[in-house]
Design a protein around this motif. Structure first.
Motif, PDB file in Angstrom:
ATOM      1  N   ASN A  29      23.827  -5.271 -43.314  1.00  0.00           N
ATOM      2  CA  ASN A  29      24.444  -5.261 -41.991  1.00  0.00           C
ATOM      3  C   ASN A  29      23.478  -5.804 -40.940  1.00  0.00           C
ATOM      4  OD1 ASN A  29      26.056  -4.760 -39.806  1.00  0.00           O
ATOM      5  ND2 ASN A  29      26.291  -2.581 -40.175  1.00  0.00           N
ATOM      6  N   ARG A  30      22.218  -5.386 -41.000  1.00  0.00           N
ATOM      7  CA  ARG A  30      21.213  -5.865 -40.057  1.00  0.00           C
ATOM      8  C   ARG A  30      21.016  -7.374 -40.189  1.00  0.00           C
ATOM      9  NH1 ARG A  30      17.342  -2.424 -41.080  1.00  0.00           N
ATOM     10  NH2 ARG A  30      16.432  -3.652 -42.758  1.00  0.00           N
ATOM     11  N   ARG A  31      20.955  -7.872 -41.433  1.00  0.00           N
ATOM     12  CA  ARG A  31      20.777  -9.304 -41.657  1.00  0.00           C
ATOM     13  C   ARG A  31      21.966 -10.090 -41.129  1.00  0.00           C
ATOM     14  NH1 ARG A  31      22.500 -13.044 -44.833  1.00  0.00           N
ATOM     15  NH2 ARG A  31      23.636 -11.625 -46.170  1.00  0.00           N
ATOM     16  N   LEU A  32      23.167  -9.587 -41.354  1.00  0.00           N
ATOM     17  CA  LEU A  32      24.362 -10.277 -40.871  1.00  0.00           C
ATOM     18  C   LEU A  32      24.426 -10.285 -39.348  1.00  0.00           C
ATOM     19  CD1 LEU A  32      26.963  -8.996 -43.471  1.00  0.00           C
ATOM     20  CD2 LEU A  32      25.997 -11.299 -43.309  1.00  0.00           C
ATOM     21  N   ARG A  33      24.021  -9.191 -38.722  1.00  0.00           N
ATOM     22  CA  ARG A  33      23.984  -9.153 -37.255  1.00  0.00           C
ATOM     23  C   ARG A  33      22.984 -10.172 -36.716  1.00  0.00           C
ATOM     24  NH1 ARG A  33      26.527  -4.675 -34.785  1.00  0.00           N
ATOM     25  NH2 ARG A  33      27.211  -3.139 -36.306  1.00  0.00           N
ATOM     26  N   GLU A  34      21.833 -10.306 -37.387  1.00  0.00           N
ATOM     27  CA  GLU A  34      20.855 -11.307 -36.978  1.00  0.00           C
ATOM     28  C   GLU A  34      21.432 -12.717 -37.126  1.00  0.00           C
ATOM     29  OE1 GLU A  34      17.503 -10.415 -39.453  1.00  0.00           O
ATOM     30  OE2 GLU A  34      16.900  -8.699 -38.242  1.00  0.00           O
ATOM     31  N   ASP A  35      22.162 -12.953 -38.221  1.00  0.00           N
ATOM     32  CA  ASP A  35      22.800 -14.262 -38.425  1.00  0.00           C
ATOM     33  C   ASP A  35      23.793 -14.568 -37.312  1.00  0.00           C
ATOM     34  OD1 ASP A  35      21.342 -14.485 -40.760  1.00  0.00           O
ATOM     35  OD2 ASP A  35      23.060 -14.173 -42.103  1.00  0.00           O
ATOM     36  N   VAL A  36      24.591 -13.586 -36.938  1.00  0.00           N
ATOM     37  CA  VAL A  36      25.569 -13.773 -35.860  1.00  0.00           C
ATOM     38  C   VAL A  36      24.854 -14.062 -34.551  1.00  0.00           C
ATOM     39  CG1 VAL A  36      27.302 -12.580 -34.452  1.00  0.00           C
ATOM     40  CG2 VAL A  36      27.423 -12.455 -36.936  1.00  0.00           C
ATOM     41  N   ASP A  37      23.768 -13.350 -34.287  1.00  0.00           N
ATOM     42  CA  ASP A  37      22.997 -13.574 -33.063  1.00  0.00           C
ATOM     43  C   ASP A  37      22.461 -15.005 -33.013  1.00  0.00           C
ATOM     44  OD1 ASP A  37      21.698 -12.709 -30.603  1.00  0.00           O
ATOM     45  OD2 ASP A  37      19.827 -12.742 -31.767  1.00  0.00           O
ATOM     46  N   ILE A  38      21.929 -15.477 -34.121  1.00  0.00           N
ATOM     47  CA  ILE A  38      21.407 -16.852 -34.181  1.00  0.00           C
ATOM     48  C   ILE A  38      22.535 -17.850 -33.921  1.00  0.00           C
ATOM     49  CG2 ILE A  38      20.483 -18.615 -35.751  1.00  0.00           C
ATOM     50  CD1 ILE A  38      18.851 -16.274 -37.031  1.00  0.00           C
ATOM     51  N   LEU A  39      23.689 -17.628 -34.532  1.00  0.00           N
ATOM     52  CA  LEU A  39      24.808 -18.547 -34.334  1.00  0.00           C
ATOM     53  C   LEU A  39      25.306 -18.529 -32.894  1.00  0.00           C
ATOM     54  CD1 LEU A  39      26.759 -17.953 -37.658  1.00  0.00           C
ATOM     55  CD2 LEU A  39      25.446 -19.984 -36.999  1.00  0.00           C
ATOM     56  N   GLU A  40      25.315 -17.352 -32.275  1.00  0.00           N
ATOM     57  CA  GLU A  40      25.736 -17.268 -30.872  1.00  0.00           C
ATOM     58  C   GLU A  40      24.765 -18.033 -29.975  1.00  0.00           C
ATOM     59  OE1 GLU A  40      25.995 -13.055 -30.221  1.00  0.00           O
ATOM     60  OE2 GLU A  40      28.082 -12.971 -30.900  1.00  0.00           O
ATOM     61  N   ARG A  41      23.474 -17.907 -30.245  1.00  0.00           N
ATOM     62  CA  ARG A  41      22.478 -18.630 -29.446  1.00  0.00           C
ATOM     63  C   ARG A  41      22.597 -20.133 -29.645  1.00  0.00           C
ATOM     64  NH1 ARG A  41      16.868 -15.194 -29.578  1.00  0.00           N
ATOM     65  NH2 ARG A  41      17.804 -13.170 -29.166  1.00  0.00           N
ATOM     66  N   ALA A  42      22.831 -20.545 -30.887  1.00  0.00           N
ATOM     67  CA  ALA A  42      22.988 -21.976 -31.165  1.00  0.00           C
ATOM     68  C   ALA A  42      24.233 -22.521 -30.477  1.00  0.00           C
ATOM     69  CB  ALA A  42      23.067 -22.211 -32.672  1.00  0.00           C
ATOM     70  N   THR A  43      25.318 -21.759 -30.483  1.00  0.00           N
ATOM     71  CA  THR A  43      26.545 -22.177 -29.813  1.00  0.00           C
ATOM     72  C   THR A  43      26.305 -22.351 -28.317  1.00  0.00           C
ATOM     73  OG1 THR A  43      27.891 -21.041 -31.468  1.00  0.00           O
ATOM     74  CG2 THR A  43      28.947 -21.542 -29.376  1.00  0.00           C
ATOM     75  N   ALA A  44      25.619 -21.396 -27.709  1.00  0.00           N
ATOM     76  CA  ALA A  44      25.321 -21.484 -26.278  1.00  0.00           C
ATOM     77  C   ALA A  44      24.427 -22.684 -25.987  1.00  0.00           C
ATOM     78  CB  ALA A  44      24.657 -20.192 -25.804  1.00  0.00           C
ATOM     79  N   PHE A  45      23.441 -22.930 -26.840  1.00  0.00           N
ATOM     80  CA  PHE A  45      22.538 -24.059 -26.643  1.00  0.00           C
ATOM     81  C   PHE A  45      23.305 -25.384 -26.683  1.00  0.00           C
ATOM     82  CE2 PHE A  45      19.947 -27.416 -28.553  1.00  0.00           C
ATOM     83  CZ  PHE A  45      18.936 -27.513 -27.611  1.00  0.00           C
ATOM     84  N   PHE A  46      24.127 -25.559 -27.713  1.00  0.00           N
ATOM     85  CA  PHE A  46      24.860 -26.814 -27.844  1.00  0.00           C
ATOM     86  C   PHE A  46      25.956 -26.956 -26.789  1.00  0.00           C
ATOM     87  CE2 PHE A  46      23.073 -26.586 -32.201  1.00  0.00           C
ATOM     88  CZ  PHE A  46      22.327 -27.756 -32.144  1.00  0.00           C
ATOM     89  N   ALA A  47      26.504 -25.871 -26.308  1.00  0.00           N
ATOM     90  CA  ALA A  47      27.499 -25.936 -25.249  1.00  0.00           C
ATOM     91  C   ALA A  47      26.849 -26.418 -23.961  1.00  0.00           C
ATOM     92  CB  ALA A  47      28.145 -24.571 -25.035  1.00  0.00           C
ATOM     93  N   GLN A  48      25.635 -25.987 -23.671  1.00  0.00           N
ATOM     94  CA  GLN A  48      24.915 -26.444 -22.468  1.00  0.00           C
ATOM     95  C   GLN A  48      24.505 -27.908 -22.599  1.00  0.00           C
ATOM     96  OE1 GLN A  48      21.580 -23.853 -21.992  1.00  0.00           O
ATOM     97  NE2 GLN A  48      22.766 -22.241 -20.988  1.00  0.00           N
TER      98      GLN A  48
END
Length: 51
Positions: A29-48
């Motif tokens: 669960n912790r690893r999956l939450r970290e994966d989601v966090d990374i994907l959210e940050r990448a999405t925000a980066f590419f959206a900007q």
């Protein structure tokens, strides 16, 4: 001794694998939450970057 009996099915209680499962699920669960966090940050980066 009691754990060995529980593992062999000679005694009521959780066997070793049943005791380890919650910890393994928490790690996953912790690893999956970290994966989601990374994907959210990448999405925000590419959206900007596309603005």
């Amino acid at each position: 001794m009691k754990q060995a009996e529980a593992d062999a099915g000679e005694r009521d209680g959780l066997n070793s694998s049943e005791r380890e499962e919650p910890a393994a699920l928490r790690r996953e669960n912790r690893r999956l939450r970290e994966d989601v966090d990374i994907l959210e940050r990448a999405t925000a980066f590419f959206a900007q970057e596309t603005r």
